[in-house]
Design an enzyme around this catalytic site. Structure first.
Site, PDB file in Angstrom:
ATOM      1  N   ASN A  12       0.872  -1.182   0.000  1.00 17.54           N
ATOM      2  CA  ASN A  12       0.000   0.000   0.000  1.00 17.54           C
ATOM      3  C   ASN A  12       0.904   1.225   0.000  1.00 17.54           C
ATOM      4  O   ASN A  12       1.543   1.523   1.007  1.00 17.54           O
ATOM      5  CB  ASN A  12      -0.884  -0.044   1.262  1.00 17.54           C
ATOM      6  CG  ASN A  12      -1.655   1.239   1.481  1.00 17.54           C
ATOM      7  OD1 ASN A  12      -1.766   2.080   0.581  1.00 17.54           O
ATOM      8  ND2 ASN A  12      -2.194   1.395   2.686  1.00 17.54           N
ATOM      9  N   HIS A  16      -9.305   1.342   5.513  1.00 20.51           N
ATOM     10  CA  HIS A  16      -8.012   1.514   6.183  1.00 20.51           C
ATOM     11  C   HIS A  16      -8.193   2.482   7.362  1.00 20.51           C
ATOM     12  O   HIS A  16      -8.976   3.427   7.287  1.00 20.51           O
ATOM     13  CB  HIS A  16      -6.977   2.053   5.190  1.00 20.51           C
ATOM     14  CG  HIS A  16      -5.590   2.016   5.740  1.00 20.51           C
ATOM     15  ND1 HIS A  16      -5.134   2.950   6.643  1.00 20.51           N
ATOM     16  CD2 HIS A  16      -4.575   1.146   5.543  1.00 20.51           C
ATOM     17  CE1 HIS A  16      -3.878   2.644   6.973  1.00 20.51           C
ATOM     18  NE2 HIS A  16      -3.517   1.559   6.317  1.00 20.51           N
ATOM     19  N   GLY A  52       2.919  -1.221   4.236  1.00 25.98           N
ATOM     20  CA  GLY A  52       2.923   0.188   3.852  1.00 25.98           C
ATOM     21  C   GLY A  52       4.305   0.644   3.421  1.00 25.98           C
ATOM     22  O   GLY A  52       4.753   0.382   2.305  1.00 25.98           O
ATOM     23  N   GLY A  53       5.009   1.328   4.305  1.00 30.09           N
ATOM     24  CA  GLY A  53       6.281   1.957   3.977  1.00 30.09           C
ATOM     25  C   GLY A  53       7.279   1.051   3.285  1.00 30.09           C
ATOM     26  O   GLY A  53       7.986   1.478   2.357  1.00 30.09           O
TER      27      GLY A  53
HETATM   28  P1  PGA Z   1       3.218   0.400   7.551  1.00 30.21           P
HETATM   29  O1  PGA Z   1       1.696   0.609   7.088  1.00 30.21           O
HETATM   30  O2  PGA Z   1       3.684  -0.901   6.953  1.00 30.21           O
HETATM   31  O3  PGA Z   1       3.950   1.584   6.985  1.00 30.21           O
HETATM   32  O4  PGA Z   1       3.219   0.355   9.042  1.00 30.21           O
HETATM   33  C1  PGA Z   1       0.843  -0.509   7.027  1.00 30.21           C
HETATM   34  C2  PGA Z   1      -0.513  -0.099   6.541  1.00 30.21           C
HETATM   35  O5  PGA Z   1      -1.025   0.971   6.937  1.00 30.21           O
HETATM   36  O6  PGA Z   1      -1.126  -0.834   5.752  1.00 30.21           O
END
Ligand code: PGA
Length: 236
Positions: A7, A91, A219-220
């Site tokens: 994402n 989300h 995410g990141g």
């Molecule tokens: P993150 O985000 O991996 O950056 O913690 C996960 C997400 O919000 O799906």
């Protein structure tokens, strides 16, 4: 076979399409289903790059309905036309910053299913809710309120503790296992339940090995192909 989805959130310019291309090129031999959700501005181009590869491209949100006087909104039929195969709904960032309710999340999931897109429905407790011992009750309420009636097509659920998103903190394996077992009990076994929140190359294999974890929402660490491919190659 796990489902591992990236994402990008509000990140990514056209120059970053090279990362999508690199992910798609790195998938042969990977034993998982892999999806990537870039921002809407890149969706059609990303889907074009993924064509003929194992990479599924998706969106980060969808509006209910098909067409209409809804300025700024994009419907499932439009996402599908742009090449999307899946879509994240509910989300926590949308629940928090855009006031999305469980009923809205359900309507979005139903709209996705109606067009043959796989919705990934996100649930998860805040830190205050966990500290108050409310985690399982919160998950139950979100699932009961957000899940469409069964039978409309494939959907997935993502368990994302809000306090683990973008913080570098992850729950213990026991906490993840407990939440996933609870989600399966409420939502029914047979659904893919992904874990999300600070998934990195270094913890992906461990998280994938937790009982009940059917994949990851990243995410990141999905922004760079090298990191995302390291995650996708973990534990499999
Ligand atoms: P993150 O985000 O991996 O950056 O913690 C996960 C997400 O919000 O799906």
């Amino acid at each position: 076979m796990a489902l591992i989805v990236g994402n990008w959130k509000m990140h990514g310019l056209r120059a970053d399409l090279a990362e999508v291309e690199a992910v798609a090129a790195g998938l042969p031999g990977v034993g998982h289903r892999v999806g990537l959700c870039p921002p809407l501005t890149l969706l059609a181009q990303a889907a074009g790059l993924a064509e003929g590869t194992a990479l599924m491209v998706g969106a980060q949100d969808v509006a209910p309905g098909r067409f209409g006087a809804m300025t700024g909104d994009v419907s499932a039929v439009m996402l599908k036309d742009a090449g999307a195969r899946l879509v994240i709904v509910g989300h926590s960032e949308r629940r928090q910053h855009h006031g999305e309710t469980d009923a809205m999340v359900r309507a979005k999931a139903e709209a996705a299913l109606a067009e043959g897109l796989m919705p990934i429905i996100c649930v998860g407790e805040t830190e205050a809710q966990r500290d108050a011992g409310e985690t399982l009750a919160v998950l139950t309420a979100q699932l009961v309120g957000s899940l469409p009636a069964p039978g409309g097509g494939e959907l997935a659920i993502a368990y994302e503790p809000v306090w683990a998103i973008g913080t570098g903190r992850t729950p213990t394996s026991e906490q993840v296992a407990q939440a996933h077992a609870h989600i399966a009990a409420v939502a029914g076994a047979g659904l893919s339940v992904l874990y999300g929140g600070s998934v990195k190359p270094g913890n992906a294999a461990e998280l994938l090995a937790v009982p009940g974890v059917g994949g990851l929402l990243v995410g990141g660490a999905s922004l760079k192909a090298a990191d995302f491919l390291a995650i996708v190659n973990a534990g499999g």
